[in-house]
Design a protein around this motif. Structure first.
Motif, mmCIF file in Angstrom:
data_model
loop_
_atom_site.group_PDB
_atom_site.id
_atom_site.type_symbol
_atom_site.label_atom_id
_atom_site.label_comp_id
_atom_site.label_asym_id
_atom_site.label_seq_id
_atom_site.Cartn_x
_atom_site.Cartn_y
_atom_site.Cartn_z
ATOM 1 N N LEU A 1 3.958 14.028 -6.363
ATOM 2 C CA LEU A 1 3.720 13.840 -4.510
ATOM 3 C C LEU A 1 2.078 13.016 -4.408
ATOM 4 N N ILE A 2 1.722 12.770 -5.444
ATOM 5 C CA ILE A 2 0.401 11.898 -5.239
ATOM 6 C C ILE A 2 0.862 10.557 -4.667
ATOM 7 N N THR A 3 2.339 10.076 -6.019
ATOM 8 C CA THR A 3 2.941 8.448 -5.576
ATOM 9 C C THR A 3 3.001 8.505 -4.432
ATOM 10 N N ALA A 4 3.778 9.349 -3.618
ATOM 11 C CA ALA A 4 4.289 9.765 -2.206
ATOM 12 C C ALA A 4 2.780 9.313 -1.699
ATOM 13 N N ALA B 1 0.158 8.356 -1.781
ATOM 14 C CA ALA B 1 -0.582 6.698 -1.450
ATOM 15 C C ALA B 1 0.156 5.876 -0.655
ATOM 16 N N LEU B 2 1.873 6.304 -0.905
ATOM 17 C CA LEU B 2 2.655 5.406 -0.283
ATOM 18 C C LEU B 2 2.677 5.579 1.497
ATOM 19 N N ILE B 3 2.449 6.428 1.686
ATOM 20 C CA ILE B 3 2.285 6.818 2.868
ATOM 21 C C ILE B 3 1.398 6.300 3.339
ATOM 22 N N LEU B 4 -0.082 6.184 2.423
ATOM 23 C CA LEU B 4 -1.923 6.067 2.874
ATOM 24 C C LEU B 4 -1.361 4.030 3.376
ATOM 25 N N VAL B 5 -0.639 3.871 2.422
ATOM 26 C CA VAL B 5 -0.833 2.328 2.803
ATOM 27 C C VAL B 5 0.476 1.808 3.735
ATOM 28 N N LEU B 6 1.169 2.321 4.168
ATOM 29 C CA LEU B 6 2.014 2.353 5.129
ATOM 30 C C LEU B 6 1.913 2.733 6.604
ATOM 31 N N LEU B 7 0.952 3.545 6.713
ATOM 32 C CA LEU B 7 0.289 4.473 7.739
ATOM 33 C C LEU B 7 -0.310 3.224 8.618
ATOM 34 N N VAL B 8 -1.365 2.162 7.835
ATOM 35 C CA VAL B 8 -2.610 1.454 8.127
ATOM 36 C C VAL B 8 -2.017 0.574 9.657
ATOM 37 N N PRO B 9 -0.764 -0.161 9.292
ATOM 38 C CA PRO B 9 -0.598 -0.776 10.400
ATOM 39 C C PRO B 9 0.810 -0.267 11.569
ATOM 40 N N VAL B 10 0.699 0.925 10.937
ATOM 41 C CA VAL B 10 2.081 2.110 11.586
ATOM 42 C C VAL B 10 0.610 2.188 13.085
ATOM 43 N N GLY B 11 -0.252 3.124 12.070
ATOM 44 C CA GLY B 11 -1.119 3.617 13.526
ATOM 45 C C GLY B 11 -1.573 3.065 13.752
ATOM 46 N N ALA B 12 -1.665 1.586 13.362
ATOM 47 C CA ALA B 12 -3.046 0.908 14.316
ATOM 48 C C ALA B 12 -1.727 0.356 15.216
ATOM 49 N N LEU B 13 -1.067 -0.086 15.870
ATOM 50 C CA LEU B 13 -0.056 -0.464 16.440
ATOM 51 C C LEU B 13 0.271 0.983 17.738
#
Length: 508
Positions: free
Chosen positions: A226-229, A231-243
């Motif tokens: 759960l913690i690993t997932a 962290a992965l979501i947070l990494v992918l969220l930055v470019p997606v949220g910015a766009l």
């Protein structure tokens, strides 16, 4: 920190921050649910282990007690038999002789302390056990097992007892049982001659922290996943949220920019600047509020200009009234004195005498109309005093200047400004008409109402007039009164007749 960047960039950053916060909150909630479950499972395992250890301890104490009871019964029976055959033996000798007769196959090889013979052949099930036979005072008569035990002090306090003690870092369960014999016939009852003591190994009483069991490992692995997932979501969220933030805020920024341009235009003096309403959301409400503000501001400036013009007109009327009073009124007064003197100097009932008298009456009527006109030109302080006070002041001024008694009854509450001005001018015009044309001796003024509904009644006992011929007469001012009243949706009723006075009733 981000003030130098545009609103669009800051909103995109805020989207990323809010999304990241949401992910962290969800992760925190899930961890808050999973961690207590792991801790509860660990606690349950520790509790089960403690219960198992307590059960083992209770079982060891029970075994020690059973063994002690068996030893006490065997030794007591032997001692009772010896006491019957050899009554002269002391309790200590009876106890020592009876202890030597124990079944070594049951309790193991003895370690004697009285020099007796010890049998061999220990029981394999009792290799960890220790047995002892002792006097009531605690002196060991016979000891069997892995070592010679030390009897705890609480075991000597009398009666059967059980307990735990630590020997070389290990916990052992012990039990003590009194050894009683049946007395000789001359000594009824039984007496205690010694103690049977049994000691067995027992699990430790304290509880150590146990490692995570196999059943807990899947749950621990789930938390790690759960913690690993997360962290992965947070990494992918930055470019997606910015766009997403950049693309979704384009139209909103355009609407706000248009609103800013409209505000700048209004600040530059363009009060007719309006913004098209582009939606029903908060920005659309702001656009609507901007247009409403612009309209009210334009109306306020127009009203201010009208007020300035009205003030200028009042100042001009005051100047005209002062000029009329200082010039024409004085000339009329002088002419009236000349006509009066001429009438007195001429022979009565002559043509010139009658013309002088007519001139005097005409000049007096002209002076009266002049005074009424001056009263109409005189400004009334409506804004400062209020409508009721302004009407009272007007009635007192007409009464003082014209010498005509005026009865006023004013009952007004929260009259709107448009109605206030209309009421004031209608009363002023009606009073002027009565004074100039009716030649009254008394006038009654009644004004009642509240808000938008007001009733006015001006009644005099003057000469009156014929309503059918009112159009032929000039200066009555009824048309002016009707115009003011009809603008506010009111009505005017006039009741009059020659030599019967006049009543003007106005409903607003």
């Amino acid at each position: 920190m981000f003030s130098r960047f545009g609103l669009r960039f800051r909103m995109a950053a805020s989207y990323v921050a809010v999304s990241a916060a949401a992910v962290l909150i969800v992760e925190g909630i899930l961890l808050a649910i999973a961690v207590p479950q792991i801790e509860s499972a660990r606690h349950s395992a520790q509790t089960a282990e403690q219960q198992a250890k307590r059960a083992e301890t209770s079982q060891a104490q029970a075994k020690a007690r059973v063994a002690a009871i068996g030893i006490a019964s065997t030794v007591g029976s032997s001692a009772s038999f010896l006491a019957t055959g050899q009554p002269e033996l002391s309790d200590g000798r009876l106890l020592a002789k009876a202890a030597k007769k124990l079944d070594t196959s049951l309790i193991g090889s003895p370690n004697t302390t009285d020099g007796g013979e010890a049998s061999t052949g220990p029981n394999p099930d009792t290799t960890e056990a220790t047995m002892a036979v002792a006097t009531v005072g605690g002196d060991i008569v016979l000891a069997m097992g892995i070592s010679t035990p030390t009897i705890p002090a609480e075991a000597l306090s009398g009666g059967a007892r059980i307990g735990l003690k630590t020997v070389d870092g290990r916990t052992r369960a012990w039990a003590v049982q009194p050894i009683a014999i049946t007395n000789a016939s001359d000594e009824p009852g039984a007496r205690t001659i010694g103690l049977a003591y049994e000691e067995l190994p027992s699990p430790p009483a304290d509880t150590a922290t146990t490692p995570i069991s196999n059943s807990q490992r899947p749950m621990t692995e789930s938390v790690t996943g759960l913690i690993t997932a997360g962290a992965l979501i947070l990494v992918l969220l930055v470019p997606v949220g910015a766009l997403f933030g950049l693309f979704s805020t384009g139209r909103l920024i355009q609407r706000i920019r248009r609103l800013a341009l409209g505000t700048e235009a209004m600040a530059d003096g363009d009060l007719r600047s309006r913004i098209p309403i582009s939606g029903g959301d908060e920005v659309g409400q702001l656009e609507h509020a901007f247009n409403t503000m612009a309209e009210r501001l334009e109306q306020a400036i127009t009203a201010e200009r009208d007020a300035a013009g009205s003030a200028a007109r009042r100042a001009e009327r005051t100047r005209i009234a002062r000029e009329l009073h200082d010039s024409i009124s004085q000339d009329l007064f002088s002419a009236s004195l000349v006509a009066g003197g001429l009438r007195k100097a001429l022979p009565s009932e002559t043509l010139l005498w009658r013309q002088a008298g007519s001139m005097e009456v005409t000049l007096e009527r002209t002076r009266r109309e002049m005074r009424a006109m001056l009263m109409e030109l005189r400004p009334v302080a409506l804004e400062d005093a209020g409508l009721a006070a302004a009407l009272e002041e007007m009635c007192r001024a007409y009464e003082a200047r014209l010498g005509i008694p005026i009865t006023a009854r004013i009952e007004l509450t929260d009259v709107i400004p448009a109605v206030e001005h209309a009421v004031l001018r209608v009363v002023q015009e009606a009073l002027g008409n009565a004074v100039r044309h009716g030649n009254p001796t008394t006038i009654e003024v009644e004004v009642t109402g509240a808000g938008e509904k007001v009733t006015l009644t001006i009644r005099d006992d003057g000469t009156g007039f014929d309503l059918e011929r009112v159009a032929e007469r000039r200066g009555m001012g009824l048309d002016l009164i009707r115009e003011r009243v009809e603008e506010l949706g009111g009505t005017v009723h006039v009741v009059t007749a020659p030599q019967q006075g006049t009543t003007v009733r106005v409903m607003l």
